[in-house]
Design an enzyme around this catalytic site. Structure first.
Site, mmCIF file in Angstrom:
data_model
loop_
_atom_site.group_PDB
_atom_site.id
_atom_site.type_symbol
_atom_site.label_atom_id
_atom_site.label_comp_id
_atom_site.label_asym_id
_atom_site.label_seq_id
_atom_site.Cartn_x
_atom_site.Cartn_y
_atom_site.Cartn_z
ATOM 1 N N ASP A 129 40.334 25.395 48.306
ATOM 2 C CA ASP A 129 41.193 26.439 47.740
ATOM 3 C C ASP A 129 42.218 25.784 46.823
ATOM 4 O O ASP A 129 42.520 24.597 46.952
ATOM 5 C CB ASP A 129 41.897 27.249 48.838
ATOM 6 C CG ASP A 129 42.387 28.586 48.288
ATOM 7 O OD1 ASP A 129 41.576 29.521 48.185
ATOM 8 O OD2 ASP A 129 43.562 28.678 47.908
ATOM 9 N N ARG A 167 33.255 32.030 43.240
ATOM 10 C CA ARG A 167 33.287 32.503 44.639
ATOM 11 C C ARG A 167 31.888 32.782 45.176
ATOM 12 O O ARG A 167 31.679 33.744 45.924
ATOM 13 C CB ARG A 167 34.150 33.747 44.775
ATOM 14 C CG ARG A 167 35.604 33.507 44.444
ATOM 15 C CD ARG A 167 36.474 33.804 45.641
ATOM 16 N NE ARG A 167 37.867 33.577 45.314
ATOM 17 C CZ ARG A 167 38.835 34.447 45.534
ATOM 18 N NH1 ARG A 167 38.556 35.610 46.085
ATOM 19 N NH2 ARG A 167 40.073 34.152 45.232
ATOM 20 N N ARG A 216 32.679 31.495 59.596
ATOM 21 C CA ARG A 216 34.120 31.810 59.643
ATOM 22 C C ARG A 216 34.523 32.530 60.927
ATOM 23 O O ARG A 216 35.699 32.537 61.282
ATOM 24 C CB ARG A 216 34.511 32.630 58.407
ATOM 25 C CG ARG A 216 34.651 31.809 57.141
ATOM 26 C CD ARG A 216 35.985 31.033 57.082
ATOM 27 N NE ARG A 216 37.071 31.932 56.723
ATOM 28 C CZ ARG A 216 37.994 32.376 57.556
ATOM 29 N NH1 ARG A 216 37.990 31.988 58.810
ATOM 30 N NH2 ARG A 216 38.924 33.207 57.158
ATOM 31 N N TYR A 261 51.830 31.548 43.350
ATOM 32 C CA TYR A 261 51.790 31.659 44.819
ATOM 33 C C TYR A 261 53.011 31.010 45.459
ATOM 34 O O TYR A 261 53.599 31.528 46.412
ATOM 35 C CB TYR A 261 50.507 31.033 45.380
ATOM 36 C CG TYR A 261 49.282 31.860 45.079
ATOM 37 C CD1 TYR A 261 48.951 32.961 45.857
ATOM 38 C CD2 TYR A 261 48.468 31.558 43.986
ATOM 39 C CE1 TYR A 261 47.839 33.741 45.569
ATOM 40 C CE2 TYR A 261 47.366 32.331 43.682
ATOM 41 C CZ TYR A 261 47.060 33.422 44.483
ATOM 42 O OH TYR A 261 45.963 34.196 44.190
ATOM 43 N N ARG A 282 32.524 35.594 51.487
ATOM 44 C CA ARG A 282 32.267 36.751 52.356
ATOM 45 C C ARG A 282 30.984 37.504 52.064
ATOM 46 O O ARG A 282 30.521 38.256 52.922
ATOM 47 C CB ARG A 282 33.441 37.728 52.274
ATOM 48 C CG ARG A 282 34.732 37.129 52.725
ATOM 49 C CD ARG A 282 35.187 37.712 54.064
ATOM 50 N NE ARG A 282 36.094 36.778 54.714
ATOM 51 C CZ ARG A 282 36.061 36.472 56.004
ATOM 52 N NH1 ARG A 282 35.175 37.027 56.791
ATOM 53 N NH2 ARG A 282 36.914 35.614 56.514
HETATM 54 O O1 1CP Z 1 32.352 29.491 46.004
HETATM 55 C C1 1CP Z 1 33.562 29.439 45.765
HETATM 56 O O2 1CP Z 1 34.005 29.630 44.601
HETATM 57 C C2 1CP Z 1 34.482 29.171 46.906
HETATM 58 C C3 1CP Z 1 35.562 28.166 46.735
HETATM 59 C C4 1CP Z 1 36.904 28.768 46.381
HETATM 60 C C5 1CP Z 1 37.562 28.686 45.151
HETATM 61 C C6 1CP Z 1 37.030 28.089 43.880
HETATM 62 C C7 1CP Z 1 37.756 29.470 47.264
HETATM 63 C C8 1CP Z 1 37.482 29.792 48.668
HETATM 64 N N1 1CP Z 1 38.938 29.738 46.618
HETATM 65 C C9 1CP Z 1 38.843 29.275 45.313
HETATM 66 C C10 1CP Z 1 39.880 29.294 44.277
HETATM 67 C C11 1CP Z 1 40.967 30.283 44.383
HETATM 68 N N2 1CP Z 1 41.753 30.573 45.456
HETATM 69 C C12 1CP Z 1 41.442 31.019 43.278
HETATM 70 C C13 1CP Z 1 40.880 30.918 41.888
HETATM 71 C C14 1CP Z 1 39.616 31.703 41.781
HETATM 72 C C15 1CP Z 1 39.772 33.188 41.646
HETATM 73 O O3 1CP Z 1 40.520 33.644 40.762
HETATM 74 O O4 1CP Z 1 39.113 33.902 42.416
HETATM 75 C C16 1CP Z 1 42.508 31.810 43.716
HETATM 76 C C17 1CP Z 1 43.319 32.781 42.898
HETATM 77 C C18 1CP Z 1 42.697 31.525 45.100
HETATM 78 C C19 1CP Z 1 43.727 32.093 45.982
HETATM 79 C C20 1CP Z 1 43.084 32.786 47.127
HETATM 80 N N3 1CP Z 1 42.534 32.145 48.192
HETATM 81 C C21 1CP Z 1 42.870 34.173 47.304
HETATM 82 C C22 1CP Z 1 43.282 35.266 46.321
HETATM 83 C C23 1CP Z 1 44.499 35.988 46.780
HETATM 84 C C24 1CP Z 1 45.050 36.894 45.674
HETATM 85 O O5 1CP Z 1 46.045 36.513 45.056
HETATM 86 O O6 1CP Z 1 44.460 37.961 45.456
HETATM 87 C C25 1CP Z 1 42.196 34.346 48.517
HETATM 88 C C26 1CP Z 1 41.777 35.636 49.167
HETATM 89 C C27 1CP Z 1 41.988 33.050 49.051
HETATM 90 C C28 1CP Z 1 41.249 32.696 50.293
HETATM 91 C C29 1CP Z 1 39.870 32.231 50.031
HETATM 92 N N4 1CP Z 1 39.573 31.090 49.314
HETATM 93 C C30 1CP Z 1 38.215 30.927 49.290
HETATM 94 C C31 1CP Z 1 37.621 32.018 50.018
HETATM 95 C C32 1CP Z 1 36.147 32.234 50.280
HETATM 96 C C33 1CP Z 1 38.671 32.836 50.472
HETATM 97 C C34 1CP Z 1 38.505 34.119 51.313
HETATM 98 C C35 1CP Z 1 39.180 34.020 52.614
HETATM 99 C C36 1CP Z 1 38.381 33.594 53.840
HETATM 100 O O7 1CP Z 1 37.230 33.180 53.863
HETATM 101 O O8 1CP Z 1 39.010 33.698 54.890
#
Ligand code: 1CP
Length: 339
Positions: free
Chosen positions: A75, A26, A39, A149, A30
């Site tokens: 994602d 990540r 964003r 999910y 943010r």
């Molecule tokens: O630099 C990076 O790593 C960004 C790319 C990335 C990756 C590899 C994003 C962007 N998401 C992911 C994978 C991802 N998505 C995982 C596996 C990694 C981890 O465990 O952190 C998971 C579980 C998700 C699901 C997801 N997507 C969540 C978690 C929700 C929960 O169950 O707690 C969230 C908040 C997202 C949204 C998301 N995806 C990525 C970002 C930067 C965000 C934040 C939201 C936004 O910018 O609006």
């Protein structure tokens, strides 16, 4: 197989390096003001569905932090969206499925992923490979974590419905996980074909399972993902949170690199995964502490790695949004041998 020159790819292969490579799960997101600014203008999936915006967001942390690898901005739910499964990204929540997976009839919604379903992903990879001077990591969600999910309808703390399906209808659960394994293989093969130099499979929530259940109900589908990439010459990383008791099984999944979370000591975990390379494992919340605390903890991870080949420095989970990017930059410099 030709010997790679980049630190990151060399460490994944267990080869010697001039300095320990580092990137952060990540790392795009943010914690970066330039990400928040982008964003403010674009919805999450608008960014994902635009190769140009995806490339821009992917490069932001590479420019600012000096990391040794980029990870594609996308994602784990994007392949599902690409085959027509409805998904929303709720601010402050995460991915939400308005029509969760409930019965055998829902398997019909999981058709195979075709290359033209998500051209924005492969286009973004091509743009990035042309522009980056570090390797690009492609990724997918592992079958269990994506299923959680889809079955829960969104993020969960307990995975109650997912586990109820696993215990109550093990055959349907198996078919669901194998369908999601095929989706991950197609997505990863597309990213590698477009130029991704390594891939990471995120089984972030596998730690919710007891080892026997993981081995019986989840590991076969995870193995299928890595087997589906076996003919391609790129390192395959497996990551999960809370997987300390699963590491022996994960090491047998077909991965080349085992991602470690922060609940384990890196040296002890390494004894469990045999000769595989490891990635990790600084607690992300350490990065919210004063610098001398951060520095001490970085040094501890490096000391446990002991300078042996086959270590990629990372966090034990994703960067917290509150993190000051200047601290991450200093972590990179320290891992590379600075103070
Ligand atoms: O630099 C990076 O790593 C960004 C790319 C990335 C990756 C590899 C994003 C962007 N998401 C992911 C994978 C991802 N998505 C995982 C596996 C990694 C981890 O465990 O952190 C998971 C579980 C998700 C699901 C997801 N997507 C969540 C978690 C929700 C929960 O169950 O707690 C969230 C908040 C997202 C949204 C998301 N995806 C990525 C970002 C930067 C965000 C934040 C939201 C936004 O910018 O609006």
């Amino acid at each position: 197989m030709s010997e790679p020159t980049s630190r990151f790819l060399r460490a994944c292969r267990g080869l010697d390096v001039d300095a320990t490579p580092v990137w952060f799960m990540r790392q795009a997101g943010r914690s970066l003001p330039e990400f928040r600014a982008l964003r403010d203008k674009w919805a999450f999936f608008d960014v994902v569905r635009s190769a140009e915006l995806t490339a821009e967001v992917t490069m932001q942390p590479v420019r600012r932090l000096g990391v040794d690898a980029a990870i594609l901005f996308s994602d784990i739910v994007v392949p599902l969206m690409a085959i027509g499964v409805e998904v929303e990204m709720r601010p402050g929540v995460g991915p939400v499925f308005p029509e969760p997976f409930r019965t055998e009839a829902d398997l019909a919604r999981l058709r195979p992923l075709e290359p033209l379903d998500a051209p924005y992903v492969t286009d973004a990879v091509k743009v990035l490979v042309a522009e980056l001077d570090v390797p690009l990591i492609g990724f997918a969600g592992a079958p269990f974590t994506v299923a959680s999910y889809l079955v829960e309808g969104g993020p969960s703390r307990t995975y109650t419905r997912t586990k109820a399906l696993m215990y109550g209808e093990p055959d349907l659960f198996r078919r669901l996980l194998f369908a999601l394994a095929d989706l991950a293989v197609s997505s990863l093969r597309g990213q590698i074909g477009a130029g991704a130099a390594a891939v990471q499979l995120f089984d972030s929530w596998a730690g919710a399972l007891a080892p026997d259940d993981y081995r019986t109900h989840v590991l076969p589908a995870t193995r299928r993902v890595f087997e589906g990439l076996a003919d391609l010459d790129v390192p395959r990383i497996h990551y999960g949170l809370g997987t300390g008791l699963l590491l022996g099984d994960i090491a047998a999944s077909g991965a080349d690199v085992v991602g470690l979370d922060f609940h384990v000591h890196l040296d002890e975990a390494r004894d469990v995964v045999g000769g595989l390379a490891v990635q990790g494992n600084l607690d992300p919340s350490v990065c919210l502490a004063p610098w001398d605390v951060v520095a001490g903890r970085v040094d501890d991870v490096l000391a446990r790695a002991g300078g042996r080949p086959g270590h990629v420095f990372n966090l034990g989970h994703g960067v917290l949004p509150e993190t000051d990017p200047a601290i991450l930059r200093r972590v990179v410099e320290r891992v590379h041998g600075g103070r």
